[in-house]
Design an enzyme around this catalytic site. Sequence first.
Site, PDB file in Angstrom:
ATOM      1  CB  THR A 161      -0.933   0.033   1.223  1.00  0.00           C
ATOM      2  OG1 THR A 161      -0.184  -0.329   2.376  1.00  0.00           O
ATOM      3  CG2 THR A 161      -2.085  -0.923   1.045  1.00  0.00           C
ATOM      4  CD  GLU A 219      -8.764 -14.383  10.981  1.00  0.00           C
ATOM      5  OE1 GLU A 219      -8.850 -13.423  11.765  1.00  0.00           O
ATOM      6  OE2 GLU A 219      -7.882 -15.264  11.084  1.00  0.00           O
TER       7      GLU A 219
HETATM    8  P1  ADP Z   1       4.626  -1.424   1.284  1.00  0.00           P
HETATM    9  O1  ADP Z   1       5.883  -0.908   1.877  1.00  0.00           O
HETATM   10  O2  ADP Z   1       3.402  -0.850   1.915  1.00  0.00           O
HETATM   11  O3  ADP Z   1       4.551  -2.911   1.214  1.00  0.00           O
HETATM   12  P2  ADP Z   1       5.717  -0.258  -1.036  1.00  0.00           P
HETATM   13  O4  ADP Z   1       5.899   1.160  -0.624  1.00  0.00           O
HETATM   14  O5  ADP Z   1       6.915  -1.115  -0.981  1.00  0.00           O
HETATM   15  O6  ADP Z   1       4.563  -0.918  -0.206  1.00  0.00           O
HETATM   16  O7  ADP Z   1       5.079  -0.286  -2.486  1.00  0.00           O
HETATM   17  C1  ADP Z   1       5.583  -1.078  -3.521  1.00  0.00           C
HETATM   18  C2  ADP Z   1       5.436  -0.366  -4.835  1.00  0.00           C
HETATM   19  O8  ADP Z   1       4.064  -0.252  -5.170  1.00  0.00           O
HETATM   20  C3  ADP Z   1       5.946   1.050  -4.786  1.00  0.00           C
HETATM   21  O9  ADP Z   1       7.293   1.090  -5.121  1.00  0.00           O
HETATM   22  C4  ADP Z   1       5.086   1.752  -5.811  1.00  0.00           C
HETATM   23  O10 ADP Z   1       5.579   1.557  -7.112  1.00  0.00           O
HETATM   24  C5  ADP Z   1       3.783   1.016  -5.715  1.00  0.00           C
HETATM   25  N1  ADP Z   1       2.849   1.707  -4.823  1.00  0.00           N
HETATM   26  C6  ADP Z   1       2.319   1.194  -3.693  1.00  0.00           C
HETATM   27  N2  ADP Z   1       1.489   2.072  -3.117  1.00  0.00           N
HETATM   28  C7  ADP Z   1       1.492   3.168  -3.880  1.00  0.00           C
HETATM   29  C8  ADP Z   1       0.831   4.425  -3.794  1.00  0.00           C
HETATM   30  N3  ADP Z   1      -0.015   4.704  -2.787  1.00  0.00           N
HETATM   31  N4  ADP Z   1       1.064   5.335  -4.758  1.00  0.00           N
HETATM   32  C9  ADP Z   1       1.919   5.049  -5.756  1.00  0.00           C
HETATM   33  N5  ADP Z   1       2.557   3.890  -5.897  1.00  0.00           N
HETATM   34  C10 ADP Z   1       2.366   2.945  -4.984  1.00  0.00           C
HETATM   35 ZN    ZN Z   2      -7.294 -16.799  15.109  1.00  0.00          ZN
END
Ligand code: ADP
Ligand code: ZN
Length: 608
Positions: free
Chosen positions: A208, A427
């Site tokens: 996210t 759940e």
């Molecule tokens: P998390 O750390 O929450 O697991 P990440 O920040 O590693 O997620 O996200 C992985 C990739 O997904 C990012 O590098 C980006 O390309 C894309 N992404 C995820 N969320 C967003 C968002 N809200 N806006 C733009 N790109 C996003």
């Molecule tokens: Zn449980």
Amino acid sequence: MDKRQRKQVQFSAVYLIIALVVAWLFQALIFQPMVIRWSEVPYSKFLEDLDAGNIKEVQLTQDRILYTCCSDAEEKNVRSYNVVRVDDPDLIERLVTAGVTFAGEAPTNAALPMLLGWIIPLLPLVLIWFFYLRRMGQGGAGVMSIGKSRAKEIQGERTGIKFADVGGVDEASFELQEIIAFLKDPKRFTRLGAKLPKGVLLVGPPGTGKTLLAKATAGEADVPFFSISGSDFVEMFVGVGAARVRDLFEQAKAKAPCIVFIDEIDAIGQSRATVGAIGTNDEREQTLNQLLSEMDGFESNQGVIIMAATNRPEVLDQALLRPGRFDRQVQVGLPTEQGRLEILKIHTKKVTLAEDAHLDRIARVTAGFSGADLANIVNEAALLAVRSEHAAVTMDDFDLAIERVVAGLQRKMRLKPEVRRRVAYHEGGHALVAYLQPDTDPVHKVSIVPTSKGALGYTMQMPDEDTYLLSKRELEERMAVMLGGRAAELLVFEDTSTGASNDLERVTDIARRMVTEFGMTEALGPVRYANPASTGYLGQIGGLRQDISPETARLIDQETRNIVEGAQRNALQLLKQHRQALDVIADTLQEHEVINAEEIAAIVGSPA
Ligand code: ADP
Ligand code: ZN
Ligand code: MG
């Protein structure tokens, strides 16, 4: 430590052993014979030769007498003899009377060839080793840099990422504004004596944009960004993790104002109770302790803000969430339709879109997708367009890409329908019991999307406010919630499953502590039975006091069991009363995979 490093260390150990053996052989074969050539004779023979006047020259070492005997009738050749030097106070006098030239030998002279005998054969080996390490060391941490934080390699990265690069996180970025203002001008805050939170915990499902958001915070404030991932700490030598944390903070303090980001903090910050068995992972615990003490060790006024991300806040050790540590939580949820549109716009900036590719339509049909899923869709669509030689990415490409990503997601989480149904009830059971009890943390979200950590689903509860102490009643309610999953399985399927093992572990832990630490049972009274050393500040589970009689120990087990069974009865009771709501929640979960607080409220109505 990653695989390569570990292999490298193993390699080095083997290498060292081989080198030593080779050196020893060399020593034994080449250098030893030089000493052996002197034939060994008894001291009496030496005295005989001396008295007979056969000896011209004698060399005295600390424990040997070396002499050559030139007129030995039996031997043609000049012979050298080697005699063990006995403790003879008259030796020097005898030598003088015999008129023999003699000289002592400094012990260092003997040591030098010995030393050379070791060093010379080792030298090439050491050189080869050195070059090997240098090669391995390029681009990654070599053996020499164990304990040096990985964060060093990026030297406080300037991320250059802005909030404009993160879509659909208006709320989260709003909450981070204050942090940014502080980092931009710490003095403005410190002048007025204002204290900022030291730690901000980003909480939300995988993909996210938590990592992205942390980078954007650094980018917006234009400060260095030090990052390290919790999973880096797993499988490390004891002490290395702690050293890394220390190192990281040292560097960060030198570069303040800055952000220290700990990704996947659940890998180190998992509470002792959830991890289970005693002495599971000392390394993890040491690292966690180091992190906690670092966080306590400085004032937020120093300009270091610690951010961390997790998708499993419920497993975090409570010690991490205490005031003065990660006392602020920012929710980063799955994006709404508007948010998905923003994310799609961000990721299609460099993509040539066909006339018919309407991003708002894609946003509408991708409910439940994370930012990472959407980024994936855009990429897939572009690849498909290239493959079919389209001039631009068309809506058909997008439709196909969505199908593919959905299929991929489903393959990842392909559970048999009956397993899914069971997980949904499990759940749902947790959520419903939580919802129906007034004094327990409200449910935030329930999901039966399997997590990367192996859980088949989770129920996320959000504490209303910081909890400093819990009443017996609150503990009982918590336990009922934890047992709600198992109770729902019992109620609906009339049997239980392995899915509840973690729940049982946590419940048993609470119940036992109620009996042995909190004095919450009639039968055992307000007496502490737990071993005083066993409850460290991580709240770890330990044994009982030594002086407890077997009867008392039995009673403790009995009472613990009573408490747990009571909690299960309560959970079952609540679920029976609201069986219909449970069915609706389970159905909704099977259909949509996630269900939030408002939807539960709509299904159940206001709690009785
Ligand atoms: P998390 O750390 O929450 O697991 P990440 O920040 O590693 O997620 O996200 C992985 C990739 O997904 C990012 O590098 C980006 O390309 C894309 N992404 C995820 N969320 C967003 C968002 N809200 N806006 C733009 N790109 C996003
Ligand atoms: Zn449980
Ligand atoms: Mg991440």
